[in-house]
Design a protein around this motif. Sequence first.
Motif, PDB file in Angstrom:
ATOM      1  N   ASP A   1     -12.742   7.949   3.732  1.00  0.00           N
ATOM      2  CA  ASP A   1     -12.510   8.416   5.094  1.00  0.00           C
ATOM      3  C   ASP A   1     -12.696   9.936   5.134  1.00  0.00           C
ATOM      4  O   ASP A   1     -11.811  10.688   4.727  1.00  0.00           O
ATOM      5  N   PRO A   2     -13.845  10.413   5.603  1.00  0.00           N
ATOM      6  CA  PRO A   2     -14.113  11.854   5.610  1.00  0.00           C
ATOM      7  C   PRO A   2     -13.258  12.640   6.591  1.00  0.00           C
ATOM      8  O   PRO A   2     -13.362  13.869   6.651  1.00  0.00           O
ATOM      9  N   LEU A   3     -12.387  11.958   7.348  1.00  0.00           N
ATOM     10  CA  LEU A   3     -11.465  12.647   8.246  1.00  0.00           C
ATOM     11  C   LEU A   3     -10.059  12.759   7.636  1.00  0.00           C
ATOM     12  O   LEU A   3      -9.169  13.344   8.247  1.00  0.00           O
ATOM     13  N   ASP A   4      -9.890  12.191   6.462  1.00  0.00           N
ATOM     14  CA  ASP A   4      -8.604  12.238   5.766  1.00  0.00           C
ATOM     15  C   ASP A   4      -8.518  13.560   4.988  1.00  0.00           C
ATOM     16  O   ASP A   4      -9.310  13.805   4.076  1.00  0.00           O
ATOM     17  N   ALA A   5      -7.528  14.394   5.318  1.00  0.00           N
ATOM     18  CA  ALA A   5      -7.424  15.725   4.717  1.00  0.00           C
ATOM     19  C   ALA A   5      -7.226  15.666   3.206  1.00  0.00           C
ATOM     20  O   ALA A   5      -7.785  16.486   2.463  1.00  0.00           O
ATOM     21  N   ARG A   6      -6.438  14.691   2.726  1.00  0.00           N
ATOM     22  CA  ARG A   6      -6.189  14.580   1.286  1.00  0.00           C
ATOM     23  C   ARG A   6      -7.468  14.182   0.539  1.00  0.00           C
ATOM     24  O   ARG A   6      -7.739  14.653  -0.562  1.00  0.00           O
TER      25      ARG A   6
ATOM     26  N   ASP B   1     -13.983  19.366  -1.009  1.00  0.00           N
ATOM     27  CA  ASP B   1     -14.172  20.600  -0.244  1.00  0.00           C
ATOM     28  C   ASP B   1     -13.768  21.793  -1.093  1.00  0.00           C
ATOM     29  O   ASP B   1     -12.598  21.934  -1.477  1.00  0.00           O
ATOM     30  N   GLU B   2     -14.731  22.656  -1.394  1.00  0.00           N
ATOM     31  CA  GLU B   2     -14.486  23.789  -2.296  1.00  0.00           C
ATOM     32  C   GLU B   2     -13.503  24.815  -1.742  1.00  0.00           C
ATOM     33  O   GLU B   2     -13.032  25.700  -2.471  1.00  0.00           O
ATOM     34  N   THR B   3     -13.141  24.714  -0.462  1.00  0.00           N
ATOM     35  CA  THR B   3     -12.228  25.687   0.141  1.00  0.00           C
ATOM     36  C   THR B   3     -10.865  25.696  -0.549  1.00  0.00           C
ATOM     37  O   THR B   3     -10.305  26.746  -0.854  1.00  0.00           O
ATOM     38  N   ASP B   4     -10.308  24.511  -0.792  1.00  0.00           N
ATOM     39  CA  ASP B   4      -9.001  24.389  -1.452  1.00  0.00           C
ATOM     40  C   ASP B   4      -9.023  23.132  -2.316  1.00  0.00           C
ATOM     41  O   ASP B   4      -8.208  22.231  -2.158  1.00  0.00           O
ATOM     42  N   GLN B   5      -9.945  23.094  -3.241  1.00  0.00           N
ATOM     43  CA  GLN B   5     -10.290  21.850  -3.929  1.00  0.00           C
ATOM     44  C   GLN B   5      -9.291  21.461  -5.012  1.00  0.00           C
ATOM     45  O   GLN B   5      -8.699  22.310  -5.678  1.00  0.00           O
TER      46      GLN B   5
END
Length: 290
Positions: free
Chosen positions: A34-39, A45-49
Amino acid sequence: MNIDAVRAWSRTVVHDYTARDTALYALAVGAVSDPLDARQLQLVDETDQVAVPSMAAVIASPGFWARDEKSMAIDAQRLVHGEQRIALERPLPAKGRVVGISRVSRIVDKGAGKGALITVCKTLQSENGDRYGHAWQLFFCRGDGGFSASGADDLVLDDAPLPPLAAAPEREADRHEHCAVRVDAALLYRLCGDNNRLHIDPQAAQHAGFPRPILHGLATYGFAAISVIRAFADGDAQRLLGLDARFSAPLYPGEDVEFRMWDEGCHVALEGRVAARSAVVISHARARLQ
């Protein structure tokens, strides 16, 4: 098998990897449904991977050492990866440099015609020696038994044996996770570093006795890790500290696998099953969470 060479073997691997490598591993083991799931997004996502903990089984590894080290005289064609374990003391970095120090920690002779068991322990640490944890691989060397003085069950090294893995409880499972394995799953996972032809070449697979290429065992192991994280850790990958599992049957790309899980208090027991052919692909497995 040359016992002196086997028990003296060790290899240190310095592994530099990027956020892209970590994301590729996560995608290869089905971490994002689910690409909308933040976890889930945090795994790619390299931002806070965040790294999937089961990647500890893959990074800074010594490769197919049993085949490459000819002096050990192991029958590599008949070697099977039987079990995998990890135990983390702190999370792996999502990118950077990790040092893996691998050594043979135990050898068991099962007897002539019955094979041998070799355990390889890998210590994972930073450049500065700060430890992340350990990973263990148990190999069943089907063509190498009968080398010890007694001819069977002679423990050649002094390391204490790992505790035996327990079968799944007989009661109804507490949680279920279903994974639809992509038809190109093996092609994707091999980009993480395992280029064994068994997983891409139909002829190589048939020569090994399989009707078609099979999925990497460590890919199945990664799917199991993700299932536990979703079912018992609310999607927080860093809560998974350990995962022990036995590879009991191959999983084929394109199959559906169900992971059944039991809350045992101090750990989660789990088993992976392909209902379509009544095959248990992961057994005697347990995960530890914080």
